[in-house]
Design a protein around this motif. Structure first.
Motif, PDB file in Angstrom:
ATOM      1  N   ALA A   1      37.520  37.199  47.365  1.00 49.64           N
ATOM      2  CA  ALA A   1      38.147  38.493  47.109  1.00 49.64           C
ATOM      3  C   ALA A   1      39.537  38.325  46.531  1.00 49.64           C
ATOM      4  O   ALA A   1      39.998  39.120  45.727  1.00 49.64           O
ATOM      5  CB  ALA A   1      38.203  39.306  48.406  1.00 49.64           C
ATOM      6  N   ALA A   2      40.234  37.238  46.936  1.00 45.94           N
ATOM      7  CA  ALA A   2      41.601  37.059  46.470  1.00 45.94           C
ATOM      8  C   ALA A   2      41.663  36.673  45.001  1.00 45.94           C
ATOM      9  O   ALA A   2      42.684  36.847  44.348  1.00 45.94           O
ATOM     10  CB  ALA A   2      42.295  35.990  47.317  1.00 45.94           C
ATOM     11  N   THR A   3      40.554  36.099  44.440  1.00 50.52           N
ATOM     12  CA  THR A   3      40.577  35.679  43.050  1.00 50.52           C
ATOM     13  C   THR A   3      40.384  36.829  42.086  1.00 50.52           C
ATOM     14  O   THR A   3      40.631  36.682  40.891  1.00 50.52           O
ATOM     15  CB  THR A   3      39.474  34.632  42.813  1.00 50.52           C
ATOM     16  OG1 THR A   3      38.197  35.215  43.131  1.00 50.52           O
ATOM     17  CG2 THR A   3      39.702  33.395  43.677  1.00 50.52           C
ATOM     18  N   LYS A   4      39.926  37.974  42.550  1.00 46.10           N
ATOM     19  CA  LYS A   4      39.680  39.117  41.674  1.00 46.10           C
ATOM     20  C   LYS A   4      40.976  39.914  41.505  1.00 46.10           C
ATOM     21  O   LYS A   4      41.179  40.933  42.151  1.00 46.10           O
ATOM     22  CB  LYS A   4      38.569  39.989  42.262  1.00 46.10           C
ATOM     23  CG  LYS A   4      37.244  39.272  42.410  1.00 46.10           C
ATOM     24  CD  LYS A   4      36.197  40.165  43.068  1.00 46.10           C
ATOM     25  CE  LYS A   4      35.888  41.376  42.211  1.00 46.10           C
ATOM     26  NZ  LYS A   4      34.813  42.192  42.794  1.00 46.10           N
ATOM     27  N   THR A   5      41.837  39.401  40.652  1.00 40.37           N
ATOM     28  CA  THR A   5      43.114  40.067  40.414  1.00 40.37           C
ATOM     29  C   THR A   5      43.290  40.283  38.926  1.00 40.37           C
ATOM     30  O   THR A   5      42.600  39.694  38.091  1.00 40.37           O
ATOM     31  CB  THR A   5      44.274  39.216  40.961  1.00 40.37           C
ATOM     32  OG1 THR A   5      44.276  37.945  40.286  1.00 40.37           O
ATOM     33  CG2 THR A   5      44.143  39.000  42.455  1.00 40.37           C
ATOM     34  N   GLU A   6      44.234  41.137  38.572  1.00 38.72           N
ATOM     35  CA  GLU A   6      44.581  41.370  37.182  1.00 38.72           C
ATOM     36  C   GLU A   6      46.076  41.165  37.024  1.00 38.72           C
ATOM     37  O   GLU A   6      46.837  41.348  37.973  1.00 38.72           O
ATOM     38  CB  GLU A   6      44.193  42.782  36.752  1.00 38.72           C
ATOM     39  CG  GLU A   6      44.892  43.881  37.508  1.00 38.72           C
ATOM     40  CD  GLU A   6      44.474  45.247  37.006  1.00 38.72           C
ATOM     41  OE1 GLU A   6      45.301  46.170  37.045  1.00 38.72           O
ATOM     42  OE2 GLU A   6      43.311  45.395  36.573  1.00 38.72           O
ATOM     43  N   PRO A   7      46.511  40.745  35.853  1.00 41.95           N
ATOM     44  CA  PRO A   7      47.940  40.476  35.666  1.00 41.95           C
ATOM     45  C   PRO A   7      48.763  41.739  35.819  1.00 41.95           C
ATOM     46  O   PRO A   7      48.297  42.846  35.506  1.00 41.95           O
ATOM     47  CB  PRO A   7      48.009  39.925  34.243  1.00 41.95           C
ATOM     48  CG  PRO A   7      46.778  40.455  33.571  1.00 41.95           C
ATOM     49  CD  PRO A   7      45.730  40.503  34.637  1.00 41.95           C
ATOM     50  N   PRO A   8      50.003  41.610  36.298  1.00 44.24           N
ATOM     51  CA  PRO A   8      50.859  42.794  36.430  1.00 44.24           C
ATOM     52  C   PRO A   8      51.142  43.405  35.069  1.00 44.24           C
ATOM     53  O   PRO A   8      51.200  42.723  34.047  1.00 44.24           O
ATOM     54  CB  PRO A   8      52.138  42.232  37.074  1.00 44.24           C
ATOM     55  CG  PRO A   8      51.728  40.940  37.688  1.00 44.24           C
ATOM     56  CD  PRO A   8      50.642  40.396  36.836  1.00 44.24           C
TER      57      PRO A   8
END
Length: 442
Positions: A37-44
């Motif tokens: 779950a922590a890897t599913k991010t988008e850049p700010p």
């Protein structure tokens, strides 16, 4: 390790959960679950680059509900609706689902407490049967999330959150851990897909949402459907709203065809328009959000047959009534310490605004002296401990509502109404103290 009761996460095993206090409740979490779950991010990105918002709200087809939501449903919002059993939560959401399906497209209705046939029978009674209203009796939250991805509806309704469960969590449906995890999962689905989700929540004996309040922190809006079971009207009140005001209310009337919007709520709370001159009867004005409501307050003062006089209230704050009785006794000289006091807001309305203080005081004095107020008179004002009448907000709105309903006179704070002409056909009298108000009405 995760607590199966409340979902509290700990990097190591613990005998007692710090979150809920349960013993031996920690179980192994699925391997890699949190890392994935922590890897599913988008850049700010700059806040100014974030678009969308007010222009994309979805209308529910019910103006009273749209008012409480702040103008409609925000895409991706998670809304929790609570209320007593049988108050009309499922009825309201089924009507909303039908309206949204007719206007915008597919709506997914997840029935966890009723069978598909039971929902169909209620929908036929409400006239809510629609080809684009999709029904499922699934209670696995992961399956529901998958259905949202397959169907791509414009709205999801889950009735109720206490019946939905996550199979990987070792706790019974309806427990604190299950409710919290399922609410988090559905709120995450709403944010990721942009599909608004309505959740029905059960309430405890104290009238609070079961969960406990941790569920309220997860969702974007919390609405309560209030009303007395023997009364036809229902009040939808917002207690949390990230996209609008929490002061607004919506008023409905329960009929055989479902909940019907009330365009003139003041007519519900007045016994028959402006009540006739009766000792102990006073009409006050309470503002809920942007809407003034005229409500009749009735007071009964009688000699106590016991050593300790009784104080009973319905629809008004008990402490405010006791306070007004003390002010009348100390500042005006009315001997109420040996009298039974009963105060009631007609129609089942609930008044908490300080602007009704003067109305309560006048109603108590009117019943004690057995003298009726002049007919069609409105009383508005906050009363201090020294007996002064303080200004109240939105006084012009209150007076306009009274004039529209045929009232002829109004008693208002003198400091809050300086150098202004009366409304059309309405005589306005400003007072500075409770004693001055009682002299004017005697």
């Amino acid at each position: 390790m995760r607590c199966r009761e409340c979902g509290y996460y700990s990097p190591r095993w613990m005998g007692r959960c710090p979150g809920c206090g349960a013993w031996q409740s920690f179980t192994d979490e699925a391997e890699g679950g949190r890392k994935k779950a922590a890897t599913k991010t988008e850049p700010p990105r700059p806040l100014s680059a974030v678009t969308g918002g007010e222009g994309k709200r979805i209308g529910t087809g019910l103006a009273e509900l749209d008012r409480v939501l702040g103008g409609g449903i925000v895409p991706g919002a998670a809304v929790l609706i609570g209320g007593d059993p049988g108050i009309g939560k499922s009825t309201l959401l089924l009507q909303v689902a039908r309206q949204v399906a007719d206007r915008y497209g597919d709506v997914l209705y997840v029935a966890g407490e009723e069978s598909a046939l039971q929902v169909r029978l209620r929908a036929e009674r409400l006239g809510a049967v629609h080809d684009r209203l999709l029904l499922t009796a699934e209670t696995d939250v992961d399956v529901v999330a998958a259905l949202v991805g397959e169907v791509s509806p414009r709205l999801v309704v889950v009735d109720s959150i206490q019946t939905v469960f996550r199979s990987g969590l070792q706790a019974v449906p309806g427990s604190l851990g299950q409710v919290r995890e399922c609410t988090l999962a559905l709120a995450r689905v709403a944010k990721e897909t942009g599909v608004p989700v309505f959740l029905v929540g059960h309430v405890t004996k104290e009238g609070m949402l079961a969960g406990p309040r941790v569920v309220e922190h997860i969702v974007d809006a919390v609405l309560y459907l209030e009303g007395e079971r023997h009364q036809a009207f229902r009040i939808l009140r917002g207690v949390k709203n990230r996209f609008g005001s929490t002061n607004e209310i919506g008023v409905f009337e329960m009929q055989s065809a479902g909940l019907v919007e009330v365009t003139n709520p003041s007519s519900l709370f007045l016994s028959s328009g402006a009540p006739e001159a009766v000792p102990g009867s006073v009409v006050v004005s309470a503002v809920e959000g942007t809407r003034p409501l005229l409500v009749e307050i009735q007071a009964l003062v009688s000699s106590s047959g016991y050593g300790t006089p009784r104080r009973m209230t319905a629809g008004v704050d008990y402490n405010r009534v006791v306070l007004m009785a003390a002010v009348l006794e100390k500042r005006v000289g009315l001997e109420l310490s040996n009298q039974d006091l009963y105060v009631n807001a007609v129609g089942g309305a609930r008044l908490s605004e300080p602007a009704v203080d003067l109305g309560i005081a006048v109603a108590l004095a009117s019943s004690f002296r057995d003298r009726a107020l002049p007919p069609r008179t409105l009383v508005v004002g906050e009363v201090g401990l020294t007996g002064e009448v303080r200004p109240v907000p939105a006084l012009d709105k209150r007076l306009r509502e009274a004039a529209k309903l045929g009232f002829e006179a109004a008693l208002v704070p003198g400091e809050g109404y300086p150098r202004r002409g009366p409304e059309a056909g309405l005589r306005v009298h400003g007072v500075r103290t409770v004693g001055e108000a009682l002299q004017l009405l005697s």
